[in-house]
Structure formats: C-alpha cells, structure tokens
Motif scaffolding. Structure first.
Motif, PDB file in Angstrom:
ATOM      1  N   ARG A 177       0.763  -1.072  -0.227  1.00  0.00           N
ATOM      2  CA  ARG A 177      -0.019  -0.213  -0.084  1.00  0.00           C
ATOM      3  C   ARG A 177       0.685   1.228   0.106  1.00  0.00           C
ATOM      4  O   ARG A 177       2.001   1.534   0.247  1.00  0.00           O
ATOM      5  N   ARG A 197      -0.459   0.736  -5.735  1.00  0.00           N
ATOM      6  CA  ARG A 197      -0.098   0.812  -4.584  1.00  0.00           C
ATOM      7  C   ARG A 197      -0.871   1.634  -3.842  1.00  0.00           C
ATOM      8  O   ARG A 197      -1.813   0.758  -2.845  1.00  0.00           O
ATOM      9  N   HIS A 230      -4.051  -0.066  -3.965  1.00  0.00           N
ATOM     10  CA  HIS A 230      -4.474  -1.885  -2.720  1.00  0.00           C
ATOM     11  C   HIS A 230      -4.869  -0.533  -1.479  1.00  0.00           C
ATOM     12  O   HIS A 230      -5.642  -1.113  -0.760  1.00  0.00           O
ATOM     13  N   ASP A 260      -7.984  -0.243  -0.723  1.00  0.00           N
ATOM     14  CA  ASP A 260      -8.555  -2.197  -1.218  1.00  0.00           C
ATOM     15  C   ASP A 260      -9.756  -1.610  -2.333  1.00  0.00           C
ATOM     16  O   ASP A 260     -10.448  -2.596  -2.878  1.00  0.00           O
ATOM     17  N   THR A 290      -8.205  -2.992  -6.365  1.00  0.00           N
ATOM     18  CA  THR A 290      -7.859  -3.701  -7.171  1.00  0.00           C
ATOM     19  C   THR A 290      -7.008  -2.858  -7.954  1.00  0.00           C
ATOM     20  O   THR A 290      -7.108  -1.831  -8.459  1.00  0.00           O
ATOM     21  N   GLY A 291      -5.837  -3.065  -8.556  1.00  0.00           N
ATOM     22  CA  GLY A 291      -4.867  -2.435  -9.216  1.00  0.00           C
ATOM     23  C   GLY A 291      -4.908  -2.986 -10.583  1.00  0.00           C
ATOM     24  O   GLY A 291      -4.891  -1.670 -11.221  1.00  0.00           O
ATOM     25  N   TYR A 346      -4.580  -6.418   1.644  1.00  0.00           N
ATOM     26  CA  TYR A 346      -3.018  -5.916   0.522  1.00  0.00           C
ATOM     27  C   TYR A 346      -1.573  -5.317   1.256  1.00  0.00           C
ATOM     28  O   TYR A 346      -0.982  -4.981   0.323  1.00  0.00           O
TER      29      TYR A 346
END
Length: 145
Positions: free
Chosen positions: A20, A92, A95, A98, A100-101, A136
């Motif tokens: 993160r 990051r 992430h 919360d 998704t990348g 993450y």
C-alpha cells in the motif's frame, strides 16, 4: 511522509506492485515526476532537440506549413525512467483504498473520452486509505504511529 522520503521510497520500490502507498507518497512522487518532466522539456528546448517543423519551398519562397513539438531525447529518457515507479505507486495507492490495481487501466479511457484519470483521482487517489489492515497489507499510516 516528506518529499524526499516519497521519492526515495518510490525508487526503492521501483516495480513493487504489492502493498500500500499513502496519499502523501503518491502525490509527492507525482509532483517529482512533473518537475523532472518540466526540467527535461526545458533542457530539450534549450538544446533544440524537440522542435520539428515542415518547410515547403515553392518557387524559391519557403513556407512553414506546420510546427509541432515532439519529445526530445532527455524527455524520453526521463519518461522511461519514471513510468514504472509511477505505475507501481499508483497501483499501491489503489491498494490503500482496498481496490484492485487493475483499476489503473482505467486511464486508457483518456484516449477515448478523457474520463479515466478524473475517475481515478476523485474515486481513489485523493480519498483517504482504508484504516487498519486490508487484503493488500497493513495500514501504512499505522506503521508510522
């Protein structure tokens, strides 16, 4: 996180997409990339490496048809050096919210309608991260308290 710490962290996590990133880390590194890009652009302009023009000659008279600016060599090298750490800190940062990348790919919509980055900035990048650990990793702010 300070400007220097953010830059150091992003380069030490050059292609680290796990974990993160705090808002300060993301925005300080974003400012760093803007500054480097601006300096590279100015240096390229001073050297004369990035201005191209089309000149047509008709009956001995020269006419400049169009002038366009393309990235110079220094700008190109700076962009190549900064693209991976910028993508990794963006992932990051997602992430930390919360998310998704894979949301990072939303920026490709900029080519179509210009909405991708606007959605990412207002939905993810400027919002505070989820408090406490998430799937993450641990809260990056909690590590500093």
């Amino acid at each position: 996180m300070s400007f220097g710490e953010a830059v150091k962290t992003c380069f030490s996590k050059y292609v680290t997409f796990a974990g993160r990133a705090r808002r300060s880390e993301f925005w300080w590194f974003y400012l760093f990339t803007l500054i480097v890009s601006l300096v590279a652009y100015i240096v390229d302009r001073l050297i004369g490496w990035n201005v191209s023009s089309n000149v047509w000659t008709v009956n001995g008279q020269s006419y400049e048809v169009s002038t366009y600016t393309n990235p110079g060599w220094i700008q190109l090298i700076a962009s190549l050096a900064l693209v991976l750490p910028m993508i990794s800190v963006s992932v990051r940062r997602l992430h930390d919210r919360d998310a998704t990348g894979w949301w990072w790919w939303l920026q490709l919509l900029n080519c179509l309608c210009g909405l991708g980055t606007i959605i990412l900035v207002f939905a993810f990048y400027i919002q505070p991260g989820t408090p406490g650990p998430n799937k993450y990793g641990p809260d990056p702010k909690g590590a500093l308290l």
